[in-house]
Design a protein around this motif. Structure first.
Motif, short mmCIF file in Angstrom:
data_model
loop_
_atom_site.label_atom_id
_atom_site.label_comp_id
_atom_site.label_asym_id
_atom_site.label_seq_id
_atom_site.Cartn_x
_atom_site.Cartn_y
_atom_site.Cartn_z
N GLN A 88 3.02 -8.50 -5.21
CA GLN A 88 2.05 -9.15 -6.09
C GLN A 88 0.83 -8.27 -6.34
OE1 GLN A 88 2.19 -12.40 -3.22
NE2 GLN A 88 2.24 -13.82 -4.94
N LYS A 89 0.57 -7.37 -5.40
CA LYS A 89 -0.55 -6.44 -5.53
C LYS A 89 -0.11 -5.12 -4.92
CE LYS A 89 -4.96 -4.94 -5.61
NZ LYS A 89 -5.77 -4.73 -6.83
N THR A 90 -0.36 -4.02 -5.65
CA THR A 90 -0.06 -2.68 -5.15
C THR A 90 -1.34 -1.86 -5.12
OG1 THR A 90 2.20 -2.74 -6.00
CG2 THR A 90 1.28 -0.58 -5.51
N VAL A 91 -1.61 -1.27 -3.98
CA VAL A 91 -2.75 -0.36 -3.83
C VAL A 91 -2.18 1.06 -3.77
CG1 VAL A 91 -4.62 0.39 -2.32
CG2 VAL A 91 -4.19 -2.06 -2.66
N ASP A 92 -2.54 1.87 -4.73
CA ASP A 92 -2.07 3.25 -4.78
C ASP A 92 -2.93 4.10 -3.87
OD1 ASP A 92 -1.11 5.75 -5.33
OD2 ASP A 92 -1.63 5.74 -7.47
N ILE A 132 0.88 -1.17 0.00
CA ILE A 132 0.00 0.00 0.00
C ILE A 132 0.91 1.21 0.00
CG2 ILE A 132 -1.81 1.23 1.25
CD1 ILE A 132 -2.48 -1.55 2.54
N THR A 133 0.80 2.05 -1.02
CA THR A 133 1.81 3.10 -1.23
C THR A 133 1.24 4.50 -1.06
OG1 THR A 133 1.39 3.18 -3.62
CG2 THR A 133 3.04 1.62 -2.85
N GLY A 134 2.11 5.39 -0.57
CA GLY A 134 1.85 6.82 -0.59
C GLY A 134 0.87 7.34 0.42
N ALA A 135 0.55 6.57 1.44
CA ALA A 135 -0.52 6.95 2.36
C ALA A 135 -0.01 7.79 3.52
CB ALA A 135 -1.20 5.71 2.91
N SER A 136 -0.93 8.56 4.12
CA SER A 136 -0.71 9.14 5.43
C SER A 136 -1.29 8.17 6.45
CB SER A 136 -1.39 10.50 5.56
OG SER A 136 -0.74 11.46 4.76
N VAL A 137 -0.49 7.80 7.44
CA VAL A 137 -0.87 6.76 8.39
C VAL A 137 -1.37 7.40 9.68
CG1 VAL A 137 0.00 4.91 9.85
CG2 VAL A 137 0.62 4.99 7.44
#
Length: 522
Positions: free
Chosen positions: A88-92, A45-50
């Motif tokens: 295997q899976k990327t969530v933008d 999971i990429t680019g998120a504010s956590v």
């Protein structure tokens, strides 16, 4: 046998009997192959504010690596290229916010008159980011599928949150009323052996039976929570129940009776009738003037008592909120598209349906309830401010509160009670998880975003700390000042439960289909 519990279950609360609870209920279908993706060997999971869950402020961008159903690594600023290529899976999730999966500590499911297909509620919960639900109970009566649903959810063979089953004291088995301390202990051991995590009480037992059940539950490492109903609160207030060993109090029952300023008993009018729900709920609000004032010595002593006993409050503010403005509740944005006709029928004024008590609801009733909420909010706020654990529970399926939507409504009301947005998220995540796992003496495997925790996550396009309304499945309406266009923003985009990525809008679309099919059939 004590008549109070039977009157409470059969008449006052109108909970379904064993036969009625099962008749008309449909089995939960197996999860379709195209509903939810994963779990994956490597999900990124990429680019998120956590928003991490314990109260730590947001940070981002962060990439989150999930392996199977666990968070494997957090990469502030972004994952290395080799990690990105191996996914295997990327969530933008660029520009989005990721939170721990929400925990609803007060769930029900399983009334054929309201929602005969349990997946209706399960999907609404997931679509609102709720990945764990404590059922108190999910269903009622012997032979009910609480445990089978729990096992199927754990195996991810149904589309549902993680289910934590509690049993109502004395329910589920067929060995008679556990009306002695010995039988109370026997029932608790039976519930534990049959897979239940805890016990829900309605305060209709004798104090001796209540004490024995609480003591055995602690020995069995089972949680305990109580709806301290008016039928038993003259003998066992919240103070008394907590002294006997109760872990958590849900709703407001028992607290106000512990704070009466003049006498030991509530002063009801001569024509009060508990079995008439308009009388019952109309006069609940009249408790507030009978109690001591916030900030008084008696008030502060009671709050300190709750803190000293490590009790948990799960207030479920939302479930009674229609009492402040019933016209608003009837017209919630989501009813037309996402509330089943059968559920709307159940909500309508009725002499028999529990919570459908607005037969002649007046301005005076609503004003009284607004005053009641002021003191209730203050009690929870003072308890929380001194370090008490407050959790989020929705009690859906009653009083215009539809699954999922009701949970976000509860978060808004916790904010109204004075919790900050970060504190609200903490109540909805790690504190809810800790309430469930505390009886086991364990730190929960979910409830925060940290390496090693279960991959239960909520991914939202908008910042919920700025506006909790963006968590509603219907989103939030706002005017774009540059274009002049009215926009609908927000709503959960993805819910990740146990490493499986669910498309939240797709779940809502399936719920909308259920609603349309029922409308067409009618």
């Amino acid at each position: 046998m004590r008549i109070a519990r039977h009157m409470l279950a059969a008449l006052a609360l109108a909970f379904t009997t064993a036969a009625a609870a099962q008749q008309g209920m449909e089995p939960v279908p197996s999860r379709p192959t195209d509903e939810g993706e994963g779990p994956f060997g490597k999900l990124l999971i990429t680019g998120a504010s956590v928003i991490e869950g314990t109260g730590t402020p947001p940070m981002g961008p962060v990439d989150i690596l999930v392996e199977g159903n666990r968070i494997a690594q957090l990469y502030p600023g972004g994952a290395p290229e080799d990690v990105r290529k191996a996914a295997q899976k990327t969530v933008d999730a660029k520009g989005m916010f990721v939170l721990p999966g929400f925990v609803d500590v007060h769930g029900h499911n399983g009334d054929p008159d309201k929602a005969p297909q349990p997946s209706y509620g399960y999907k609404l919960w997931l679509a609102h980011g709720v990945t764990t639900v404590r059922g108190v109970s999910f269903y009622f009566g012997p032979g009910s599928p609480d445990i089978s649903d729990t096992q199927r959810s754990a195996a991810n063979t149904i589309t549902a949150p993680r289910l934590i089953p509690y049993a109502v004291f004395g329910d589920k088995w067929s060995r008679g009323d556990p009306d002695t301390p010995a039988k109370a202990r026997e029932w608790v051991r039976w519930a534990k052996a049959n897979g239940y995590w805890g016990v829900k009480f309605f305060n209709s037992e004798t104090p001796e039976v209540f004490k024995a059940a609480l003591d055995e539950a602690e020995l069995q490492q089972m949680g305990t929570v109580a709806h301290l109903a008016q039928t038993g609160v003259a003998e066992v207030t919240a103070r008394k129940a907590i002294e006997l060993g109760l872990d958590g109090v849900t709703h407001f029952y028992g607290h106000f009776e512990s704070l009466l300023k003049d006498g030991r008993l509530v002063r009801y009018p001569d024509n009060y009738n508990y079995m008439d729900e308009q009388s019952r709920f109309g006069w609940v609000a009249r408790l507030a003037p009978q109690t001591v004032e916030p900030g008084s010595d008696e008030w502060n002593e009671y709050v300190d008592f709750l803190i000293d006993k490590y009790v948990t409050m799960s207030p479920t503010f939302n479930i009674y909120s229609a009492s402040r403005d019933v016209m608003r509740a009837r017209g919630f944005d989501w009813h037309a598209k996402y509330t089943l006709p059968s559920l709307m029928n159940y909500y309508a004024p009725s002499p028999t349906n529990h919570g459908s008590y607005y037969k002649d609801w007046t301005t005076e009733d609503e004003v009284a309830w607004r005053g009641f909420y002021e003191k209730w909010f203050k009690l929870v706020h003072d308890f929380h401010r001194k370090g008490g654990r407050v959790t989020a529970g929705s009690d859906p399926g009653y009083i215009y509160q539809t699954w999922g939507f009701a949970y976000i409504g509860e978060l808004e009301m916790l904010r109204e009670a004075g919790l900050t947005p970060l504190e609200v998220i903490r109540a909805a995540t790690i504190d809810g998880a800790r309430e469930i796992y505390a009886p086991l003496g364990q730190e929960p495997p979910m409830g925060r975003i940290a390496v090693g925790k279960l991959a239960d996550l909520v991914i939202v396009p908008e910042n919920p700390l700025a506006n909790l309304k963006v968590l509603y499945g219907t989103g939030h309406t706002r005017l774009n000042r540059e274009t002049g266009v009215i926009e609908q923003v927000g709503g959960v985009r993805w819910t990740v439960k146990d490493g499986i990525v669910y498309d939240a809008p797709a779940l809502l679309a399936d719920v909308a289909r259920m609603v349309e099919e029922q409308k067409a059939a009618r």
